[in-house]
Design an enzyme around this catalytic site. Structure first.
Site, PDB file in Angstrom:
ATOM      1  N   GLU A   1      -0.982   7.608   4.344  1.00 53.83           N
ATOM      2  CA  GLU A   1      -0.359   7.550   5.662  1.00 53.83           C
ATOM      3  C   GLU A   1      -0.240   8.970   6.204  1.00 53.83           C
ATOM      4  O   GLU A   1      -0.541   9.945   5.506  1.00 53.83           O
ATOM      5  CB  GLU A   1       1.017   6.896   5.590  1.00 53.83           C
ATOM      6  CG  GLU A   1       2.030   7.654   4.768  1.00 53.83           C
ATOM      7  CD  GLU A   1       3.361   6.933   4.607  1.00 53.83           C
ATOM      8  OE1 GLU A   1       4.395   7.615   4.553  1.00 53.83           O
ATOM      9  OE2 GLU A   1       3.369   5.691   4.522  1.00 53.83           O
TER      10      GLU A   1
ATOM     11  N   HIS B   1       9.519   6.863   6.394  1.00 57.09           N
ATOM     12  CA  HIS B   1       9.523   7.707   5.201  1.00 57.09           C
ATOM     13  C   HIS B   1       9.891   9.134   5.590  1.00 57.09           C
ATOM     14  O   HIS B   1       9.477   9.629   6.639  1.00 57.09           O
ATOM     15  CB  HIS B   1       8.140   7.723   4.538  1.00 57.09           C
ATOM     16  CG  HIS B   1       7.778   6.436   3.875  1.00 57.09           C
ATOM     17  ND1 HIS B   1       6.474   6.024   3.722  1.00 57.09           N
ATOM     18  CD2 HIS B   1       8.544   5.463   3.338  1.00 57.09           C
ATOM     19  CE1 HIS B   1       6.460   4.854   3.104  1.00 57.09           C
ATOM     20  NE2 HIS B   1       7.702   4.491   2.861  1.00 57.09           N
TER      21      HIS B   1
END
Length: 722
Positions: A251, A294
């Site tokens: 990601e 995150h």
């Protein structure tokens, strides 16, 4: 070509050559210190032989996790409770990790304590020389993590997985150190390394349904700095006889995907029959400057976008997919093309029963702060200061600002930032402050957290700033500025502390302006440190929806509208505009997803699958601790956006059960008054029960288990279909 419609492309500004220079510079500056830690990569190869202890063994979460892991086959040999002794679950309890190492001879420890206790627990395990340390807790402050890595890089005994990670699991060896949903896994021959827990579960589920199974799955976690990265995992998979093929789940944020691409390119050249590799990357539609669920899911200076990560892996010969549900079929195809033979799992009655339990078993939620702790378990946020607040703070560190100079012959960019690959802080420097050139010309000069920047490191940064030939006065001021920025950075636990510089022609001094200061909010939320900075936060500057999401432990980020019919694009703001006269679309999709990585991927796929005028209205991550009330609040947030015409609930039930999600949706219909069509895609733990709950409610809900079918339905409903 996949993801041609990605909005925030900066590929031209981020050439492969530039990335290689950044990575090489960081690697060279720390190579001598990291060799010892690199030797611990072999400790990741867990299996039936691995002797596991738990730190925080007698706690509620550790107890339940240990029971499940032991029933599955994990060789748990005991645990640690500070100053404790006796037995727990029929296993010895010892007062310290050192005592456990001496008496139980463990190969690995799972740390099941809250974030405010996790730092000390990790340090104790390093000092006791436990070979593998797995830390699952979220919200460990960044500066604690950098100090931990300063310790790790000076030794060659211990390897860290995490933090903010689901852990590591060997399906073949029946060894789990983490909180992965066990019924999703099956023994097989595919190695997986992932930043995202939910995307890794989706990947595992796809492989299990395809009959391939997994060998070793390493969840490196989504923090700014990870104890283990993709290249570390690839080195293990290369020499693991049980691993026939590899999957990477990446990601946005950092450069580990590009480093993996460089490693794979070299690997494919040196190995006659390389193991096939596939990958997915999330975050194409992430707005600039936002932390996407995150803690490490943001793009720093000199770091690639999701687009550039995807292209780097593709150029390295990796088979790219856009959604992890495709991995089962893709891996079968590339294994066949490679000529490798992978034995399928025997479909005995026992295995069939395990497959059925994949839908019905219940599992614990991921560890978080104790309910009795006064510290909130909210999602991690970064604390930004206003210009006036930044100026006042900098003055206390002998850094005085000026207004941006006009007509200055040169400008420069300087600061302190994390060096993710080096796992340390760094001086960040560029001989220009021009935003369009920073990504190409910025370099990081990493240094040890405990030692601070050395004279050589400071001089190297000054040389890159092209100030090494400046008048002695200006050069000395720049060196002093670096030291002062580092002092502020360390004492106030900053994530970024940057300024722009110019050389005054008149008096040979440096002029300092345009500060950019960002602080780690986890230091306060987890440990009650930096309270003075936290008090500076002006909640009046935060949208009501943002505050409500934060209080509920939800990450909710409104996204920009697609291009208007008039040809202009709506700016990304915290509050969605409502003017139809400006061509505001009314057919956007509200997204509700459990897990940051899965939420990133859902937004990406909606952007590519749906029509040009339709896309996701928001990013929403319910987090691993979602409840029925959380789901109801999520609906309220989504439906406060007038652009939303349909709601898409995309759940892969691992720790979050699908039936609980279903109950939350029904609660939302009662409490929020849902009047928009809702499409629900449920997979994983309790998925059949979840669909049954939705069906019995007799509400206008379209339930699916297949992702592609659900997305197609969303597209139809967004444009007035049924």
């Amino acid at each position: 070509m996949l993801f041609q419609r990605a909005k925030h492309l900066r590929t031209k500004a981020f050439k492969a050559q530039g990335l290689s220079q950044i990575i090489s510079q960081a690697a060279l500056s720390t190579a001598s210190r990291r060799n010892g830690y690199d030797d611990t990569v072999q400790n990741l190869k867990i299996g039936a032989h691995t002797r596991v202890i738990f730190q925080g063994f007698t706690g509620k979460l550790a107890t339940a996790n240990a029971k499940e892991s032991m029933e599955w086959g994990t060789n748990v040999v005991g645990g640690v409770k500070p100053k404790g002794s006796g037995e727990h679950l029929g296993l010895p309890v010892l007062p310290s990790v050192r005592a456990a190492m001496e008496q139980l001879k463990p190969d690995a420890t799972g740390i099941y304590v809250a974030a405010h206790q996790a730092t000390a627990a990790i340090e104790e395990a390093i000092e006791a020389e436990v070979p593998l340390i797995v830390a699952v807790a979220e919200h460990i402050p960044l500066h604690d993590v950098m100090r931990i890595h300063s310790m790790l890089q000076s030794q060659s005994k211990s390897r860290l997985v995490g933090a903010n990670a689901p852990g590591i699991i060997s399906a073949i060896g029946r060894c789990r150190i983490g909180f992965q949903p066990l019924p999703t896994f099956s023994p097989g021959h595919i190695g997986i390394v992932a930043k995202s827990g939910t995307l890794s579960y989706e990947t595992v589920g796809s492989l299990t349904r395809a009959g391939l199974g997994q060998s070793l799955c390493i969840g490196v976690g989504g923090d700014v700095i990870a104890g283990t990265n993709f290249v570390d995992a690839l080195k293990v998979f290369e020499h693991d006889d049980d691993t026939e093929a590899i999957i990477i789940v990446g990601e946005l944020g950092g450069t580990t995907e590009e480093e993996a691409a460089d490693w794979i390119t070299a690997y494919r050249k040196r190995v006659k029959i390389p193991k096939p590799i596939a990958a997915v990357v999330g975050g194409f539609q992430a707005p600039s400057g936002k932390v996407m669920g995150h803690a490490g899911a943001w793009t720093g200076l000199g770091e690639g976008t999701a687009e550039s990560k995807y292209r780097a892996l593709e150029r390295a010969g990796v088979n790219m997919v856009d959604h992890p549900a495709k991995f089962g079929g893709v891996m079968k195809n590339i294994l066949a093309k490679s000529g490798r033979s992978v034995k399928k799992i025997e479909q005995s009655a026992t295995h069939a029963q395990k497959r059925r339990s994949y839908h019905t078993s219940r599992f614990l939620r991921r560890p978080t702060l104790n309910t009795t702790s006064p510290v909130s378990a909210q999602q991690r946020q970064s604390l930004h200061l206003t210009a006036d607040q930044s100026s006042s703070l900098l003055k206390t560190y002998n850094i005085s600002l000026t207004i941006p100079p006009e007509g200055s012959p040169s400008t420069h960019y300087l600061g302190i930032s994390p060096a993710r690959s080096a796992r340390s802080p760094s001086i960040i420097a560029a001989p220009t402050a021009n935003p369009s050139q920073l990504h190409q010309r910025v370099k990081r000069f990493s240094f040890d957290y405990r030692e601070g920047p050395t004279t050589d490191t400071i001089n190297a940064a000054i040389a890159h700033l092209q100030l090494d030939a400046a008048p002695p006065k200006a050069k000395a001021q720049t060196a002093e500025l670096i030291k002062n920025l580092w002092k502020l950075y360390r004492e106030k636990e900053a994530i970024d502390a940057h300024v722009s510089l110019a050389l005054s022609v008149e008096d040979d001094e440096i002029l300092i302006y345009s500060p950019y200061l960002v602080f780690d909010d986890a230091a306060y939320r987890s440990n009650k440190r930096q309270a003075d900075l936290h008090e500076l936060r002006d909640k009046k500057m935060i949208a009501a929806t943002g505050l409500e999401a934060e209080e509920a432990g939800i990450v909710y980020i409104p996204l920009a509208s697609p291009v208007f019919p008039s040809g202009t694009a709506q700016n990304n703001t915290q509050t969605a505009p409502t003017s139809e006269a400006q061509g505001e679309p009314r057919n956007l999709v509200g997204t509700l997803v459990n897990g940051a990585g899965l939420a990133l991927n859902a937004v990406d796929v909606l952007h590519t699958r749906l029509s040009p005028s339709t896309a996701a209205a928001n990013f929403l991550d319910t987090g691993g601790k979602a409840t029925s009330a959380t789901i109801s609040t999520s609906f309220k947030l989504i439906l406060s956006d007038p652009r939303v015409s349909v709601v898409f609930v995309n759940i892969f039930g691992g720790l979050t059960q699908c039936d609980m999600i279903a109950e939350g949706i029904i609660l939302a219909f009662k409490e929020v008054g849902v009047e928009k069509p809702v499409v629900v895609r449920l997979r994983g733990t309790n998925e059949e029960e979840g669909r049954r709950v939705l069906m019995q409610a007799q509400l206008p809900i379209h339930a699916f288990d297949d992702f592609e079918e659900a997305v197609a339905k969303v597209g139809g409903l967004a444009h007035g279909g049924r």
